[in-house]
Enzyme design. Sequence first.
Site, mmCIF file in Angstrom:
data_model
loop_
_atom_site.group_PDB
_atom_site.id
_atom_site.type_symbol
_atom_site.label_atom_id
_atom_site.label_comp_id
_atom_site.label_asym_id
_atom_site.label_seq_id
_atom_site.Cartn_x
_atom_site.Cartn_y
_atom_site.Cartn_z
ATOM 1 N N ASN A 14 -41.441 34.805 -39.373
ATOM 2 C CA ASN A 14 -40.969 35.111 -37.955
ATOM 3 C C ASN A 14 -42.422 35.384 -37.307
ATOM 4 O O ASN A 14 -42.916 36.596 -37.562
ATOM 5 C CB ASN A 14 -40.143 36.674 -38.302
ATOM 6 C CG ASN A 14 -39.830 37.195 -36.793
ATOM 7 O OD1 ASN A 14 -40.003 36.862 -36.063
ATOM 8 N ND2 ASN A 14 -39.543 38.581 -37.122
ATOM 9 N N LYS A 16 -42.653 36.484 -34.366
ATOM 10 C CA LYS A 16 -42.527 37.374 -33.219
ATOM 11 C C LYS A 16 -42.981 36.843 -32.113
ATOM 12 O O LYS A 16 -43.178 35.819 -31.522
ATOM 13 C CB LYS A 16 -43.212 38.758 -33.812
ATOM 14 C CG LYS A 16 -42.739 39.299 -35.171
ATOM 15 C CD LYS A 16 -42.863 40.678 -35.479
ATOM 16 C CE LYS A 16 -43.019 40.836 -37.038
ATOM 17 N NZ LYS A 16 -42.431 42.317 -37.106
ATOM 18 N N HIS A 98 -32.774 41.746 -36.025
ATOM 19 C CA HIS A 98 -34.201 42.139 -36.514
ATOM 20 C C HIS A 98 -34.118 43.518 -35.894
ATOM 21 O O HIS A 98 -33.670 44.088 -34.969
ATOM 22 C CB HIS A 98 -35.138 41.350 -36.007
ATOM 23 C CG HIS A 98 -36.574 41.568 -36.554
ATOM 24 N ND1 HIS A 98 -37.176 42.696 -36.233
ATOM 25 C CD2 HIS A 98 -37.083 41.160 -37.394
ATOM 26 C CE1 HIS A 98 -38.535 42.704 -36.876
ATOM 27 N NE2 HIS A 98 -38.451 41.563 -37.910
ATOM 28 N N GLU A 100 -36.466 45.215 -34.844
ATOM 29 C CA GLU A 100 -37.418 45.370 -33.479
ATOM 30 C C GLU A 100 -36.108 45.232 -32.199
ATOM 31 O O GLU A 100 -36.326 45.947 -31.466
ATOM 32 C CB GLU A 100 -38.246 44.512 -33.452
ATOM 33 C CG GLU A 100 -39.424 45.055 -34.370
ATOM 34 C CD GLU A 100 -40.441 43.911 -34.734
ATOM 35 O OE1 GLU A 100 -40.501 42.765 -34.328
ATOM 36 O OE2 GLU A 100 -41.261 44.198 -35.909
ATOM 37 N N GLU A 169 -34.407 44.087 -44.820
ATOM 38 C CA GLU A 169 -35.905 44.559 -44.355
ATOM 39 C C GLU A 169 -35.802 46.121 -43.948
ATOM 40 O O GLU A 169 -35.414 46.468 -43.048
ATOM 41 C CB GLU A 169 -36.040 43.804 -42.923
ATOM 42 C CG GLU A 169 -36.046 42.398 -42.911
ATOM 43 C CD GLU A 169 -37.048 41.741 -42.188
ATOM 44 O OE1 GLU A 169 -38.002 41.015 -42.271
ATOM 45 O OE2 GLU A 169 -36.999 41.879 -40.925
ATOM 46 N N GLY A 175 -44.410 45.410 -41.058
ATOM 47 C CA GLY A 175 -45.651 45.568 -40.194
ATOM 48 C C GLY A 175 -46.442 46.998 -40.346
ATOM 49 O O GLY A 175 -47.415 47.077 -39.985
ATOM 50 N N SER A 213 -43.766 43.444 -45.127
ATOM 51 C CA SER A 213 -45.066 43.550 -45.401
ATOM 52 C C SER A 213 -45.127 42.617 -46.709
ATOM 53 O O SER A 213 -45.891 42.995 -47.625
ATOM 54 C CB SER A 213 -45.510 45.006 -45.666
ATOM 55 O OG SER A 213 -45.837 45.701 -44.393
#
Length: 250
Positions: A14, A16, A98, A100, A169, A175, A213
């Site tokens: 991904n 991003k 996701h 985010e 996730e 991250g 991560s």
Amino acid sequence: MSPGDRRGKLVVGNWKMNGSRAANAALLAGVKAASPFAAGVAVCVPAPYLAEVAAALQGSAIAWGAQDCSSHDAGAFTGEVSAAMLAEFGCRYVIVGHSERRALHGEGDRLVAEKAAKALAAGLTPIVCVGETLAQREAGETAAVVARQLGAAIELLADRIGDTVIAYEPVWAIGTGKTASPAEAEAVHAQLRSRLATLSPRAAAISILYGGSVKPDNAASLFGQANIDGGLIGGASLNAEHFAAICKAA
Ligand code: PEP
């Protein structure tokens, strides 16, 4: 063949909102040079780069996809990209839900399920993300949160859940450099698999990826768990050497 035999190992990058035409070309050249991989591999890239990425990966075993799609088919939805448009670029995958997008764009479980439905209707494989925040984990709510998120997808997609990929996730691991331990991740994956198994053997046989991560040094122990079928990789997917090492670990 038992359902377990059908489960494919898959590693998805991904990117991003990262990249440039030059950086993408160098990154893909590096990943291609390290291929083939035993696992399935895909990269989910920012929409403007899809055509170039498709051209760069044509003829390779590496698939490409997008990071989101609209819950609508077409019309007055400025800034949105439909699943059918992604399909025209030869996309195989699209990430939906996701964390985010859930956190920064207010996407809820129902909307995420609607996006997954549009992806399936366009012939794409949605990668449906689920995961708890740190506060939810500390409050002992992990199981309930992921059950609710998966439940919304099951409710709308019904038996087509068997054509999706799920990515667990934990939000606190994305991250941050903090990874769920293999045992922590496996516990949630096993829960998700059990829920899917109540639906059908086909649903139980989908790939459930871990994301948060993942790095070359922790990938093998995570992917070695019984119910972890690969990874959704953010930061490390921007480094060809690291991403290739993670793909090889799957
Ligand atoms: C992600 O963006 O889905 C992700 C897992 O990111 P990272 O690997 O950087 O934690």
